[in-house]
Design an enzyme around this catalytic site. Structure first.
Site, PDB file in Angstrom:
ATOM      1  N   GLU A 178      31.416 -36.153  34.800  1.00 21.16           N
ATOM      2  CA  GLU A 178      32.262 -35.908  36.061  1.00 21.16           C
ATOM      3  C   GLU A 178      31.732 -36.405  37.327  1.00 21.16           C
ATOM      4  OE1 GLU A 178      32.601 -34.015  33.515  1.00 21.16           O
ATOM      5  OE2 GLU A 178      34.763 -33.775  33.140  1.00 21.16           O
TER       6      GLU A 178
ATOM      7  N   HIS B 248      38.209 -22.746  32.221  1.00 24.24           N
ATOM      8  CA  HIS B 248      39.184 -23.803  32.143  1.00 24.24           C
ATOM      9  C   HIS B 248      40.295 -23.502  33.100  1.00 24.24           C
ATOM     10  CE1 HIS B 248      37.057 -25.784  28.929  1.00 24.24           C
ATOM     11  NE2 HIS B 248      37.751 -26.728  29.072  1.00 24.24           N
TER      12      HIS B 248
END
Lengths: 326, 376
Positions: A60, A129
């Site tokens: 990322e 998450h």
């Protein structure tokens, strides 16, 4: 008007803009061959080819930074985070580079980039998450944040974001991707920073953002049966905030509840409350009440997770309380 | 053959297999390099003075000793190839063509600075000279550099069907190579076949921590790049001619193949990491040894040997450069501080809330016009 899903609406926004402007490209994990981890980019590789729909390694920080470099040179990247929870490892490029480039270069280099992906809990994914990043990221000057709650606003807001010259964070929700709604076939934009009154009412204003807007509507129906007529406002953007629209409603109802799915401390909810206390001090008959996720890591167990998140029951309680009907 | 950096393997044995003989440019160009290196040195001498006199604030990281790296590498690419670096950025900006007075004014926090006094020493940007910063977080510029290379390639392949074949120079220090973002960018550049040259200015210390104390297999940095399937070379960075000769074939190859490349550039910073560094982690003897290989003295001696420069010309050149930088300091001092209206300017491109748009919207617009005229 035809009905399409939230994910189709997002795809239409991206595809329309990619057809219109060849500087726009999509990059992220699994966006190309896999058709998107959540099928948002389904079919886009076939239409635009691998030079404009680009699979990345799980890096990322690397591909967010790559997008920023490309934006400095005038391209218009759409960077997909499979989840905003994964954006935390890219905090430096998305918070330190993208929103500050224009300022630190004295206006020489802009950063017209969109970061988008799923935000928020609700799928029993556990705490790592289940991030709601809006409050944390909204603290940073130089970026804009949109948070659509319907397929219609998803298409219009994302189209505007891609055309925008500043970095825009688009917060979607995995829990809403299959939701359907009326969406025009033609391209259109919704200005960033404009809220939408989704239910009119006279007794209490409820302001919310993203998925919890639907819980607010559910609560408003229940409260209507008790004789409390709520006005529900979908903020649609978090940065800039459309305080004017919230304030106009509060001046009518004199009561307000803010529903924000992130944690309460230094949050979007506390910002909205503080601003309304500033601009509507004389119009409020009670302080603004807030409904947030509980200040705990998101739990896995379904019952605990549902209890942690804002829901219609908590919103009803807050409205009764703020209007002295508790 | 040039001297071998201390405690390091011989760059010549680490180099890439290219054996091609690189011809040097004409004497005039070489004299230009000498002048550029002297200009950078003098700029840094005066910026240190300014820092001590509190004309410049924040952090100041000077480039003394590494001038051959910026000048030699940038001479090996085209003037419109993008350049990006970290916070020790004055040398790269000047080698790229930034006017010294504009850099000095930035150090002084004045409106005439390259970023109108909003960036400071660590954030030298110059769009006109394709200088993409000046970045303050160690390693953060490396993914951005990959993005610049991505954009040049994308423009060629998707937008104008052109063959500009740009090569991006992405500089970092040896301290950056243990940052995760750098490895992510290296992998991305290799996987996406990006025309970028990563140049590690290996001055042996990550701030005060010697390479061997913080970097596994620190004497064989090229192995890191080779692990990513990248063309890699170790070059001698104290001699501008060596830098140029080593760079040129790598640049050509990168331009031709659109494959990334990685260079372990051996050099030494003559001053501390920043102005507050007492340099207790290295010895005076070590410093003296490296100072005896001063890249400016070295090129001057080489030019004198070949009758391209006389001692008198060298002296004159020094005088000229000192005068140029004196003028730059004067210009910078005369430039006013940014007006308070600048505080809320350049945050967003448009007006909203307290924000008043950007000072150079024409820059963004120009890029759009480029796009439209190129048949998008």
């Amino acid at each position: 008007m035809r009905e399409i899903s939230f994910r189709d609406a997002l795809r239409e926004a991206m595809s329309d803009e990619m057809r219109r402007d060849n500087r726009v490209f999509l990059i992220g994990e699994e966006v190309a061959q896999y058709d998107g981890a959540y099928k948002v980019s389904k079919g886009m590789l076939d239409e635009f080819g691998p030079k404009r729909v680009i699979d990345t390694p799980i890096s990322e920080s690397g591909f967010a930074g790559l997008g920023i470099g490309a934006a400095m040179m005038g391209l218009r990247p759409i960077v997909e985070f499979m989840s905003w929870s994964f954006s935390l490892v890219a905090a430096d490029p998305i918070l330190n580079n993208a929103p500050k480039m224009l300022y630190m270069s004295g206006g020489q280099f802009g950063c017209p980039i969109v970061f988008r992906g799923n935000d928020g809990a609700g799928g029993q994914l556990g705490s790592t998450h289940s991030w709601c990043v809006e409050s944390m990221y909204a603290n940073v000057p130089g970026l804009k944040i949109i948070i659509p709650s319907t397929p219609y606003s998803a298409k219009g807001l994302l189209t505007q974001a891609i055309q925008d010259d500043d970095p825009v964070f688009c917060l979607e929700s995995e829990r809403m991707l299959s939701m359907t709604g009326d969406v025009p076939e033609e391209s259109y934009t919704i200005p960033i920073g404009t809220a939408d009154i989704v239910r009119t009412g006279s007794d209490c204003t409820i302001v919310s953002f993203g998925r919890p807007v639907h819980f607010c509507l559910e609560a408003a129906e229940a409260l209507a049966r008790e004789g409390i007529d709520c006005e529900v406002i979908d903020g649609r953007s978090i940065k800039p905030l459309d305080i004017d629209t919230f304030a106009a409603s509060v001046r009518k109802t004199n009561y307000c509840v803010v529903v924000d799915q992130s944690w309460s401390f230094a949050s979007v909810g506390s910002e909205v409350a503080a601003e309304l206390h500033r601009v509507c001090f004389d119009d409020l008959d009670n302080h603004v009440h807030r409904v947030h996720s509980d200040d705990v890591p998101a739990p896995y167990a379904s019952n605990l997770e549902q209890e942690m998140l804002p829901n219609a029951r908590k919103i009803c309680e807050a409205v009764r309380s703020v209007t002295y009907n508790a | 053959m040039t001297a071998i950096p201390m405690n390091q393997t011989d760059p010549t044995t680490e180099s890439s297999p290219e054996t091609e003989v690189v011809s040097l440019p004409t004497g005039d160009v070489l004299l230009g390099w000498l002048r550029d290196m002297m200009l950078i040195r003098e700029f840094e001498v005066r910026s240190m003075q300014a820092y001590q006199n509190r004309l410049a604030g924040g952090f100041l990281h000077v480039y003394n000793g590494q001038e051959a790296v910026a000048v030699g590498t940038i001479a090996a690419v085209n003037s419109d190839d993008p350049v990006i670096t970290a916070y020790r950025d004055h040398g790269h900006a000047l080698a790229r063509g930034m006017k010294p007075e504009v850099g000095m004014a930035e150090l002084f926090g004045r409106i005439g600075g390259c970023a109108k006094g909003k960036g400071g020493s660590m954030h030298f940007f110059d769009a006109e000279h394709h200088m993409y910063g000046g970045h303050g977080i160690v390693g953060a510029q490396v993914p951005l550099g990959a993005g610049l290379a991505f954009a040049t390639k994308y423009r060629d392949e998707v937008i104008d069907g052109g063959k500009s074949n740009h090569v991006t120079l992405c500089f970092m220090g040896d301290g950056a190579i243990n940052q995760g973002a750098v490895h992510e960018a290296m992998n991305l550049a290799a996987v996406l076949e990006l025309p970028v040259i990563f140049i590690v200015e290996n001055n042996l210390y990550a701030m005060g921590t010697a390479v061997e104390r913080c970097t596994a297999a620190g004497t064989h940095l090229v192995e890191r790049a080779r692990a990513y399937g990248m063309n890699a070379a170790c070059l001698e960075g104290m001699d501008v001619l060596d830098v140029y000769r080593g760079m040129k074939p790598l640049v050509d190859r990168c331009r031709e193949t659109s494959r990334p490349c990685w260079i372990d550039m051996r050099c030494y910073r003559f001053k501390g990491h920043s102005m507050s560094d007492p340099r207790k982690y290295r010895t005076h003897e070590e410093e003296e040894q490296w100072e005896s290989r001063d890249p400016i003295e070295r090129l001057a001696a080489w030019l004198v040997d070949r009758d391209l420069l006389t001692g008198e010309n060298f002296k004159q050149l020094g005088k000229q450069v000192r005068s140029d930088i004196r003028q730059a300091v004067k210009w910078a001092e005369a430039s006013p501080p940014p007006g308070l209206e600048e505080l809320h300017h350049d945050v967003y491109t448009g007006n909203w809330g307290p924000y008043t748009g950007t000072s150079k919207p024409e820059f963004l617009r120009r890029r759009r016009d480029d796009q439209e005229t190129s048949g998008a």
